[in-house]
Write a protein that holds these residues in place. Structure first.
Motif, mmCIF file in Angstrom:
data_model
loop_
_atom_site.group_PDB
_atom_site.id
_atom_site.type_symbol
_atom_site.label_atom_id
_atom_site.label_comp_id
_atom_site.label_asym_id
_atom_site.label_seq_id
_atom_site.Cartn_x
_atom_site.Cartn_y
_atom_site.Cartn_z
ATOM 1 N N LYS A 22 0.825 -1.202 0.000
ATOM 2 C CA LYS A 22 0.000 0.000 0.000
ATOM 3 C C LYS A 22 0.862 1.256 0.000
ATOM 4 C CE LYS A 22 -4.107 -1.911 2.204
ATOM 5 N NZ LYS A 22 -4.981 -1.586 1.034
ATOM 6 N N PHE A 23 1.942 1.240 0.752
ATOM 7 C CA PHE A 23 2.826 2.402 0.785
ATOM 8 C C PHE A 23 3.478 2.621 -0.586
ATOM 9 C CE2 PHE A 23 6.956 4.435 1.751
ATOM 10 C CZ PHE A 23 6.471 5.600 2.307
ATOM 11 N N CYS A 24 3.807 1.530 -1.264
ATOM 12 C CA CYS A 24 4.384 1.662 -2.612
ATOM 13 C C CYS A 24 3.383 2.275 -3.578
ATOM 14 C CB CYS A 24 4.841 0.292 -3.116
ATOM 15 S SG CYS A 24 6.332 -0.316 -2.318
ATOM 16 N N VAL A 25 2.100 1.982 -3.398
ATOM 17 C CA VAL A 25 1.064 2.614 -4.217
ATOM 18 C C VAL A 25 1.058 4.127 -3.980
ATOM 19 C CG1 VAL A 25 -1.425 2.799 -4.612
ATOM 20 C CG2 VAL A 25 -0.366 0.552 -4.333
ATOM 21 N N LEU A 26 1.190 4.527 -2.723
ATOM 22 C CA LEU A 26 1.253 5.949 -2.392
ATOM 23 C C LEU A 26 2.461 6.612 -3.054
ATOM 24 C CD1 LEU A 26 0.397 5.886 1.429
ATOM 25 C CD2 LEU A 26 -1.135 6.375 -0.470
ATOM 26 N N TYR B 126 1.862 7.233 -6.731
ATOM 27 C CA TYR B 126 1.040 8.400 -7.013
ATOM 28 C C TYR B 126 1.797 9.698 -6.731
ATOM 29 C CZ TYR B 126 -3.091 5.643 -7.994
ATOM 30 O OH TYR B 126 -3.982 4.778 -8.569
ATOM 31 N N LEU B 127 2.689 9.682 -5.751
ATOM 32 C CA LEU B 127 3.554 10.838 -5.525
ATOM 33 C C LEU B 127 4.436 11.079 -6.741
ATOM 34 C CD1 LEU B 127 4.923 13.032 -3.774
ATOM 35 C CD2 LEU B 127 6.390 11.222 -2.840
ATOM 36 N N LEU B 128 5.035 10.012 -7.261
ATOM 37 C CA LEU B 128 5.873 10.123 -8.454
ATOM 38 C C LEU B 128 5.058 10.612 -9.645
ATOM 39 C CD1 LEU B 128 8.546 9.624 -9.943
ATOM 40 C CD2 LEU B 128 7.822 7.253 -10.269
ATOM 41 N N MET B 129 3.847 10.090 -9.786
ATOM 42 C CA MET B 129 2.994 10.506 -10.895
ATOM 43 C C MET B 129 2.658 11.990 -10.792
ATOM 44 S SD MET B 129 -0.687 8.949 -12.105
ATOM 45 C CE MET B 129 0.067 7.380 -12.525
ATOM 46 N N MET C 19 4.456 14.312 -9.400
ATOM 47 C CA MET C 19 5.641 15.083 -9.743
ATOM 48 C C MET C 19 5.843 15.139 -11.263
ATOM 49 S SD MET C 19 6.579 16.215 -6.891
ATOM 50 C CE MET C 19 7.778 17.202 -7.752
ATOM 51 N N VAL C 20 5.529 14.040 -11.942
ATOM 52 C CA VAL C 20 5.634 14.026 -13.405
ATOM 53 C C VAL C 20 4.610 14.986 -14.008
ATOM 54 C CG1 VAL C 20 5.334 12.606 -15.475
ATOM 55 C CG2 VAL C 20 6.566 11.688 -13.503
ATOM 56 N N VAL C 21 3.385 14.965 -13.465
ATOM 57 C CA VAL C 21 2.348 15.888 -13.935
ATOM 58 C C VAL C 21 2.786 17.331 -13.712
ATOM 59 C CG1 VAL C 21 -0.004 16.710 -13.516
ATOM 60 C CG2 VAL C 21 0.466 14.252 -13.601
ATOM 61 N N PHE C 22 3.346 17.607 -12.541
ATOM 62 C CA PHE C 22 3.830 18.956 -12.239
ATOM 63 C C PHE C 22 4.889 19.397 -13.244
ATOM 64 C CE2 PHE C 22 7.002 21.619 -10.018
ATOM 65 C CZ PHE C 22 6.201 22.718 -9.718
ATOM 66 N N LEU C 23 5.825 18.503 -13.564
ATOM 67 C CA LEU C 23 6.893 18.820 -14.509
ATOM 68 C C LEU C 23 6.319 19.111 -15.902
ATOM 69 C CD1 LEU C 23 9.893 18.996 -15.290
ATOM 70 C CD2 LEU C 23 9.867 16.516 -15.623
ATOM 71 N N VAL C 24 5.410 18.253 -16.361
ATOM 72 C CA VAL C 24 4.847 18.412 -17.705
ATOM 73 C C VAL C 24 4.019 19.696 -17.794
ATOM 74 C CG1 VAL C 24 3.236 17.422 -19.373
ATOM 75 C CG2 VAL C 24 4.849 15.936 -18.182
ATOM 76 N N VAL C 25 3.169 19.926 -16.797
ATOM 77 C CA VAL C 25 2.336 21.139 -16.796
ATOM 78 C C VAL C 25 3.210 22.383 -16.739
ATOM 79 C CG1 VAL C 25 0.624 22.450 -15.465
ATOM 80 C CG2 VAL C 25 0.338 19.994 -15.783
ATOM 81 N N PHE C 26 4.277 22.318 -15.939
ATOM 82 C CA PHE C 26 5.175 23.473 -15.822
ATOM 83 C C PHE C 26 5.861 23.778 -17.157
ATOM 84 C CE2 PHE C 26 9.459 25.133 -15.182
ATOM 85 C CZ PHE C 26 9.172 26.304 -14.500
ATOM 86 N N CYS D 28 12.867 18.344 -9.660
ATOM 87 C CA CYS D 28 11.667 17.528 -9.402
ATOM 88 C C CYS D 28 12.045 16.222 -8.710
ATOM 89 C CB CYS D 28 10.930 17.250 -10.713
ATOM 90 S SG CYS D 28 10.014 18.665 -11.344
ATOM 91 N N THR D 29 13.192 15.670 -9.072
ATOM 92 C CA THR D 29 13.677 14.461 -8.390
ATOM 93 C C THR D 29 13.988 14.754 -6.933
ATOM 94 O OG1 THR D 29 14.626 13.651 -10.468
ATOM 95 C CG2 THR D 29 15.423 12.648 -8.426
ATOM 96 N N PHE D 30 14.622 15.884 -6.668
ATOM 97 C CA PHE D 30 14.913 16.274 -5.289
ATOM 98 C C PHE D 30 13.625 16.467 -4.485
ATOM 99 C CE2 PHE D 30 19.260 18.335 -6.436
ATOM 100 C CZ PHE D 30 19.809 17.067 -6.508
ATOM 101 N N LEU D 31 12.623 17.090 -5.108
ATOM 102 C CA LEU D 31 11.353 17.296 -4.417
ATOM 103 C C LEU D 31 10.691 15.957 -4.101
ATOM 104 C CD1 LEU D 31 9.838 20.332 -6.364
ATOM 105 C CD2 LEU D 31 11.161 20.334 -4.246
ATOM 106 N N PHE D 32 10.767 15.033 -5.026
ATOM 107 C CA PHE D 32 10.203 13.696 -4.799
ATOM 108 C C PHE D 32 10.898 12.997 -3.639
ATOM 109 C CE2 PHE D 32 10.758 9.115 -5.611
ATOM 110 C CZ PHE D 32 9.428 8.702 -5.533
ATOM 111 N N LEU D 33 12.217 13.038 -3.631
ATOM 112 C CA LEU D 33 12.984 12.345 -2.583
ATOM 113 C C LEU D 33 12.767 12.982 -1.205
ATOM 114 C CD1 LEU D 33 16.349 11.710 -4.490
ATOM 115 C CD2 LEU D 33 14.540 10.057 -3.984
#
Length: 254
Positions: free
Chosen positions: A104-108, A111-114, A116-123, A149-154
């Protein structure tokens, strides 16, 4: 049932949820408003426009909107188990509840990674519109954006572990959401004190604040230091995640 089978089941459970539309809301709102406000100050000769737009968009996003959206995702993921006593049905199967909690935590995290990808693309899309409208010819710093974006994710991972632990420990969604929100709100205040290092809710925001300092300071010396941040963050992540994993389903197993 091994970990990967459980992970596949967990993704199937949230397949028809409203999580996917949810993770688009915060990036679109913050990027559109941030770049629109900042682009009014641009001139064709403006330099470092992409960096300025990224920092402007990331400040509000990392301190508040990203944690808020992840809190809702945590509740939505756990809500699948609380409906119709789903957790009891899962634990009745020959599976390890520790492995189930990790799945379940891996699912979370996915979605966090997803998000961040959406944020990058929209930006990038909004940034191209702003720079072309204002006649700025600065090259897109793609590696710079991916790096940050990788730093923000980590830096969000310890915060995600705490959110997951609170969601596990407090079964009622209203209580877990309220407590998480209460911890998110003072993040920007704690980031300006020495206590920031033990407050995961402000890690990503503090990183952006440091990049803002580096962007505006004449000396350009970085104020963000990996030591002692990295050992502290890793220790907190492991300890809190271990707490969440060991407490998951414990009450139902009694």
């Amino acid at each position: 049932m091994n970990f990967f089978e459980l992970l596949k089941i967990e993704f199937m459970k949230v397949k028809r949820s409203k999580i996917i539309p949810l993770i688009f809301i915060a990036p679109i709102l913050v990027v559109a408003s941030g770049i629109a406000n900042l682009s009014t100050y641009f001139t064709p000769e403006y330099s470092n426009a992409w960096s300025a737009m990224f920092i402007q968009s990331s400040l509000l996003y990392t301190y508040y909107l990203l944690p808020f959206s992840m809190i809702v995702v945590c509740v939505m993921v756990t809500g699948r188990e609380t409906q119709n006593n789903g957790i009891l049905k899962m634990l009745a199967l020959p599976i390890n509840r520790y492995v189930l909690s990790l799945a379940k935590f891996c699912v979370l995290i996915f979605y966090l990674l997803m998000e961040m990808v959406v944020f990058l693309v929209v930006f990038i899309i909004a940034g191209f519109i702003a720079t072309n409208t204002m006649g700025i010819t600065e090259t897109l710093p793609l590696l710079y954006l991916i790096k940050w974006c990788t730093f923000l994710f980590l830096t969000m991972l310890p915060c995600m572990a705490v959110m997951w632990a609170i969601t596990v420990l407090f079964e009622k969604p209203l209580l877990s959401v309220g407590l998480n929100l209460l911890l998110v709100i003072p993040g920007v205040l704690v980031a300006n004190t020495p206590l920031w290092i033990v407050y995961p809710y402000c890690y990503s925001g503090y990183l952006v604040s440091c990049s803002l300092h580096d962007f505006t300071a004449a000396s350009g010396n970085a104020v963000f230091s990996l030591i002692p941040f990295l050992p502290c963050a890793m220790l907190m992540f492991v300890v809190v995640l271990a707490l969440a994993v060991t407490q998951f389903g414990k009450k139902e197993m009694r």
